[in-house]
Design a protein around this motif. Sequence first.
Motif, short mmCIF file in Angstrom:
data_model
loop_
_atom_site.label_atom_id
_atom_site.label_comp_id
_atom_site.label_asym_id
_atom_site.label_seq_id
_atom_site.Cartn_x
_atom_site.Cartn_y
_atom_site.Cartn_z
N VAL A 139 -22.61 -68.83 -19.93
CA VAL A 139 -21.22 -69.14 -20.28
C VAL A 139 -21.13 -70.64 -20.55
O VAL A 139 -21.70 -71.44 -19.79
CB VAL A 139 -20.27 -68.77 -19.10
N GLU A 140 -20.42 -70.98 -21.59
CA GLU A 140 -20.27 -72.40 -21.89
C GLU A 140 -19.53 -73.09 -20.75
O GLU A 140 -18.56 -72.55 -20.24
CB GLU A 140 -19.47 -72.57 -23.18
N GLY A 141 -20.03 -74.17 -20.30
CA GLY A 141 -19.38 -74.86 -19.17
C GLY A 141 -19.92 -74.42 -17.83
O GLY A 141 -19.50 -74.91 -16.79
N GLY A 142 -20.84 -73.44 -17.81
CA GLY A 142 -21.49 -73.05 -16.55
C GLY A 142 -21.29 -71.60 -16.20
O GLY A 142 -20.25 -71.01 -16.48
N GLY A 143 -22.31 -71.03 -15.59
CA GLY A 143 -22.23 -69.63 -15.14
C GLY A 143 -22.84 -68.67 -16.15
O GLY A 143 -23.36 -69.07 -17.20
N PHE A 144 -22.76 -67.38 -15.79
CA PHE A 144 -23.44 -66.34 -16.57
C PHE A 144 -22.56 -65.09 -16.65
O PHE A 144 -21.79 -64.81 -15.73
CB PHE A 144 -24.77 -65.95 -15.89
N VAL A 145 -22.75 -64.35 -17.73
CA VAL A 145 -22.16 -63.02 -17.81
C VAL A 145 -23.31 -62.02 -17.74
O VAL A 145 -24.29 -62.13 -18.48
CB VAL A 145 -21.35 -62.83 -19.12
N VAL A 146 -23.20 -61.10 -16.80
CA VAL A 146 -24.24 -60.10 -16.58
C VAL A 146 -23.66 -58.74 -16.94
O VAL A 146 -22.68 -58.29 -16.33
CB VAL A 146 -24.69 -60.11 -15.10
N GLN A 147 -24.28 -58.12 -17.91
CA GLN A 147 -23.75 -56.84 -18.38
C GLN A 147 -24.64 -55.71 -17.91
O GLN A 147 -25.85 -55.71 -18.22
CB GLN A 147 -23.72 -56.87 -19.89
N THR A 148 -24.09 -54.78 -17.15
CA THR A 148 -24.86 -53.60 -16.77
C THR A 148 -24.36 -52.44 -17.64
O THR A 148 -23.47 -52.63 -18.47
CB THR A 148 -24.65 -53.28 -15.28
N GLY A 149 -24.90 -51.27 -17.46
CA GLY A 149 -24.46 -50.13 -18.27
C GLY A 149 -22.97 -49.88 -18.17
O GLY A 149 -22.30 -49.59 -19.15
N LYS A 150 -22.42 -50.05 -16.95
CA LYS A 150 -21.03 -49.65 -16.72
C LYS A 150 -20.07 -50.81 -16.52
O LYS A 150 -18.86 -50.64 -16.63
CB LYS A 150 -20.96 -48.78 -15.45
N GLU A 151 -20.59 -51.97 -16.15
CA GLU A 151 -19.69 -53.07 -15.77
C GLU A 151 -20.14 -54.40 -16.39
O GLU A 151 -21.30 -54.55 -16.76
CB GLU A 151 -19.70 -53.24 -14.23
N THR A 152 -19.18 -55.33 -16.41
CA THR A 152 -19.53 -56.70 -16.82
C THR A 152 -19.09 -57.64 -15.70
O THR A 152 -17.95 -57.56 -15.23
CB THR A 152 -18.79 -57.07 -18.13
N TRP A 153 -20.03 -58.46 -15.27
CA TRP A 153 -19.75 -59.39 -14.16
C TRP A 153 -19.94 -60.82 -14.64
O TRP A 153 -20.87 -61.11 -15.39
CB TRP A 153 -20.74 -59.15 -13.01
N GLN A 154 -19.07 -61.68 -14.16
CA GLN A 154 -19.27 -63.11 -14.43
C GLN A 154 -19.54 -63.83 -13.09
O GLN A 154 -18.90 -63.53 -12.08
CB GLN A 154 -18.05 -63.71 -15.10
N CYS A 155 -20.52 -64.73 -13.11
CA CYS A 155 -20.89 -65.41 -11.85
C CYS A 155 -21.22 -66.87 -12.14
O CYS A 155 -21.53 -67.23 -13.27
CB CYS A 155 -22.10 -64.72 -11.23
N GLN A 156 -21.15 -67.66 -11.07
CA GLN A 156 -21.58 -69.07 -11.21
C GLN A 156 -23.09 -69.17 -11.06
O GLN A 156 -23.74 -69.99 -11.70
CB GLN A 156 -20.93 -69.92 -10.11
#
Length: 391
Positions: A139-156
Amino acid sequence: MSVKQVDVVVVGAGAAGMMAAATAGQRGRSVLLLDHAAKLAEKIRISGGGRCNFTNLDARPECYLSENPHYVKSALARYTQHDFIKLVERYGLGYHEKTLGQLFCDDGSQAIIDMLKAEVDAGGAIWRMETAIEAVTAVEGGGFVVQTGKETWQCQSLIVASGGLSIPQIGATAWGYELARQFGLGIVPTTAALVPLTFQPQDLWTELAGVAIDPAEVRSGKGKFREAILFTHRGVSGPAILQISSYWQAGQPISINLLPDVDLQEHFANASREAHLVTVLAEVLPRSFATVLVNSLGPNAPLKQYTPKQLSVLIERIQHWQIIPSGTVGYKKAEVTRGGVDTRQLDSKTMMAKAVPGLFFIGEVVDVTGWLGGYNFQWAWSSGYAAGSFA
Ligand code: FDA
């Protein structure tokens, strides 16, 4: 699809991942712990013959191989074998030292899995088993987006604890290496380690299959171990061989002293001159092994019929036996993977990639390989604790 937020995503609910999730969660961080396997921590379950050799009293940096040997120092010093032993004792788990500082559970490795799961739960982490990752993006500015089959999570913070390549039948994947590459990190080439070695031609070994020699002294490169060896249908195994396999490079010889504690010159000098050579050797070596050895020289005869030169050749063979393995039995039987994410690009205090803030690598996925005997789990606990403390 809505994007769910957590502070930390940990990929891989094995030894290192559970330790990291527990540590981060207990610090008050919100944590998601995910694993693609259906069953939790299969590698812990099968470890140590089902009793999990969970640490070693003698764990120290010298017991680890890495292109960057100093890397392990900080993490091992900040979460030691004694810290893990205290945890085990707090949960009231019985354990014993088997040999050489190796600590095993009295009642099977499930106790360690249950303990770690309870620690993760104490930190309040969200669990997702049978969950594979489809994509990770920064993610711009820090962190990540993690995409699984069913969900999308954003984390630092994203902690990669997906392990090495050994035992693919229970879920090992190369995912961690691929993710490292995606973020521009290098990989030290990987090979199977703590693994039996194979030899050609195999028929020689078939005759010896099942013979154990304890202790033997085995050397290759900078490695030297004095433990048991075991001949198999395809080559040699046993603790000394598993240990040396981590040091062995393809094409290089290994040197074996089959009788490190016996002065063979003296043994021959004290033996009856009428006794047959196999009989004399069988006093200090397994008879089947002595027979194969003598047969390779010629017919078995009384000692008096051998010249001093012939006996010297025999002694040389027994105490400086040089063999070039044809290979290893591979990842299917290897306890660990040598090589992995290059630790020169990681911070040794936090386990975070120096060039990618928030991205951590721990456990076996990194280029740290411990000796046989509880050292690899200790690395999983120490590196997991380090990342969990800073993620
Ligand atoms: P570990 O392999 O434990 O966990 C990785 C997790 O990541 C797994 O749960 C896996 O399913 C998951 N995963 C992988 N790819 C994924 C993906 N793409 N998406 C989601 N999840 C993914 N060591 C020791 O010290 N004492 C011992 O007694 C033994 N005994 C032993 C026996 C045998 C047969 C083996 C194979 C190994 C051992 N070891 C050992 C080594 C020890 O098991 C190993 O070093 C640690 O489990 C490594 O811990 P990690 O958490 O890094 O990986």
